[in-house]
Design a protein around this motif. Structure first.
Motif, PDB file in Angstrom:
ATOM      1  N   LEU A  47       0.829  -1.207   0.000  1.00  0.00           N
ATOM      2  CA  LEU A  47       0.000   0.000   0.000  1.00  0.00           C
ATOM      3  C   LEU A  47       0.864   1.259   0.000  1.00  0.00           C
ATOM      4  O   LEU A  47       0.607   2.209  -0.753  1.00  0.00           O
ATOM      5  CB  LEU A  47      -0.924  -0.010   1.220  1.00  0.00           C
ATOM      6  CG  LEU A  47      -2.096  -0.994   1.177  1.00  0.00           C
ATOM      7  CD1 LEU A  47      -2.773  -1.066   2.539  1.00  0.00           C
ATOM      8  CD2 LEU A  47      -3.104  -0.575   0.119  1.00  0.00           C
ATOM      9  N   TRP A  72      -2.249   0.373  -6.603  1.00  0.00           N
ATOM     10  CA  TRP A  72      -3.042   0.780  -5.440  1.00  0.00           C
ATOM     11  C   TRP A  72      -4.248  -0.145  -5.251  1.00  0.00           C
ATOM     12  O   TRP A  72      -4.496  -0.643  -4.150  1.00  0.00           O
ATOM     13  CB  TRP A  72      -3.484   2.227  -5.636  1.00  0.00           C
ATOM     14  CG  TRP A  72      -4.272   2.845  -4.533  1.00  0.00           C
ATOM     15  CD1 TRP A  72      -5.582   3.222  -4.575  1.00  0.00           C
ATOM     16  CD2 TRP A  72      -3.822   3.183  -3.205  1.00  0.00           C
ATOM     17  NE1 TRP A  72      -5.967   3.776  -3.378  1.00  0.00           N
ATOM     18  CE2 TRP A  72      -4.906   3.770  -2.521  1.00  0.00           C
ATOM     19  CE3 TRP A  72      -2.601   3.059  -2.548  1.00  0.00           C
ATOM     20  CZ2 TRP A  72      -4.814   4.215  -1.205  1.00  0.00           C
ATOM     21  CZ3 TRP A  72      -2.497   3.502  -1.231  1.00  0.00           C
ATOM     22  CH2 TRP A  72      -3.593   4.075  -0.575  1.00  0.00           C
ATOM     23  N   TRP A  87      -4.765  -2.960  -2.197  1.00  0.00           N
ATOM     24  CA  TRP A  87      -5.942  -2.962  -1.325  1.00  0.00           C
ATOM     25  C   TRP A  87      -6.663  -4.301  -1.377  1.00  0.00           C
ATOM     26  O   TRP A  87      -7.164  -4.787  -0.354  1.00  0.00           O
ATOM     27  CB  TRP A  87      -6.894  -1.833  -1.698  1.00  0.00           C
ATOM     28  CG  TRP A  87      -6.611  -0.558  -0.968  1.00  0.00           C
ATOM     29  CD1 TRP A  87      -6.124   0.607  -1.482  1.00  0.00           C
ATOM     30  CD2 TRP A  87      -6.788  -0.329   0.437  1.00  0.00           C
ATOM     31  NE1 TRP A  87      -5.982   1.557  -0.482  1.00  0.00           N
ATOM     32  CE2 TRP A  87      -6.390   1.005   0.698  1.00  0.00           C
ATOM     33  CE3 TRP A  87      -7.246  -1.102   1.492  1.00  0.00           C
ATOM     34  CZ2 TRP A  87      -6.436   1.568   1.976  1.00  0.00           C
ATOM     35  CZ3 TRP A  87      -7.284  -0.555   2.781  1.00  0.00           C
ATOM     36  CH2 TRP A  87      -6.892   0.768   3.003  1.00  0.00           C
ATOM     37  N   ILE A 120      -7.317  -6.473   1.963  1.00  0.00           N
ATOM     38  CA  ILE A 120      -8.655  -6.892   2.382  1.00  0.00           C
ATOM     39  C   ILE A 120      -8.742  -8.410   2.444  1.00  0.00           C
ATOM     40  O   ILE A 120      -9.331  -8.984   3.381  1.00  0.00           O
ATOM     41  CB  ILE A 120      -9.709  -6.310   1.426  1.00  0.00           C
ATOM     42  CG1 ILE A 120      -9.768  -4.791   1.564  1.00  0.00           C
ATOM     43  CG2 ILE A 120     -11.085  -6.918   1.698  1.00  0.00           C
ATOM     44  CD1 ILE A 120     -10.610  -4.107   0.518  1.00  0.00           C
TER      45      ILE A 120
END
Length: 231
Positions: free
Chosen positions: A140, A160, A164, A168
């Motif tokens: 990140l 990006w 993510w 997650i």
């Protein structure tokens, strides 16, 4: 055709090729073991279970190669970032910690279970969690840095979003205890290793592109060189 790139650039290219080879080697070894180790259920068995038993030493070696690859890639990316808001040392430190965690998992699982069977699970758990958490956060941060470097801005959106997605997926794997543990962990690993390989490939291409742009002669070559290396 003779390579006219400076020696430093050739060394960087060689290091990146080693990184890509290590990532492919780790991926190939891990996937091969899913078919070879018929004693383990690939949906339920986490990858760490493959560190023991038949061919476990191969996977432990692949873990160590991956640890070195992550660290070298982080250093290479930092060297290629333009001085400014996008050049940060934090990704190097986080990727380095992730690599150290992987090395501890591989080396610790080689001898700790025999010498300290009660300590081995604790060391393995802490090292593995450190590797996952540091790698996902480093992705990140590195992607954020891409968005602040004009030369890397084209890679920002995918880096990006991909970072993510891996972050997650990691927390979903941690918090959803009813999920297939092996499949969930391997999905997270695939996302992380895939991101690393894609970024490493982008770095390798950038090293070649930079050499081509500065390999001209006369006014145009000098102009391109100055434009590419200005802060």
């Amino acid at each position: 055709m003779q390579d006219t790139a400076p020696a430093s650039v050739r060394r960087q290219r060689g290091a990146v090729l080693l990184v890509l080879a290590a990532l492919l080697g780790f991926s190939g070894c891990a996937m091969w073991l899913q078919f070879e180790r018929t004693d383990l259920d690939w949906v339920r068995a986490t990858l760490s279970l493959y560190l023991h038993g038949p061919y476990g030493v191969l996977l432990r070696a692949a873990y160590c190669l991956l640890a070195v690859a992550i660290t070298l890639l982080a250093i290479g990316l930092h060297a290629q970032m333009r001085p400014g808001p996008g050049r940060r040392g934090l990704p190097v430190g986080l990727f380095g910690m992730a690599g150290l965690g992987l090395a501890v998992v591989a080396i610790g699982d080689s001898w700790l279970p025999g010498y300290a069977p009660l300590l081995a699970p604790l060391v393995h758990g802490l090292a593995a969690q450190t590797a996952f958490l540091c790698a996902s956060v480093a992705m990140l941060v590195q992607a954020w840095c891409f968005g602040r470097d004009p030369r890397w801005r084209a890679q920002y959106a995918l880096a990006w979003g991909w970072a993510w997605l891996a972050f997650i997926a990691l927390w979903l794997h941690v918090l959803w205890r009813g999920s297939p543990r092996g499949l969930g962990q391997k999905l997270v690993i695939a996302l992380v290793v895939g991101w690393l390989f894609w970024v490493g490939w982008a770095l390798w291409r950038r090293l070649h592109k930079g050499t081509a742009e500065t390999d001209g002669s006369g006014h145009n070559g000098a102009h391109l060189h100055n434009r590419d290396t200005s802060p």
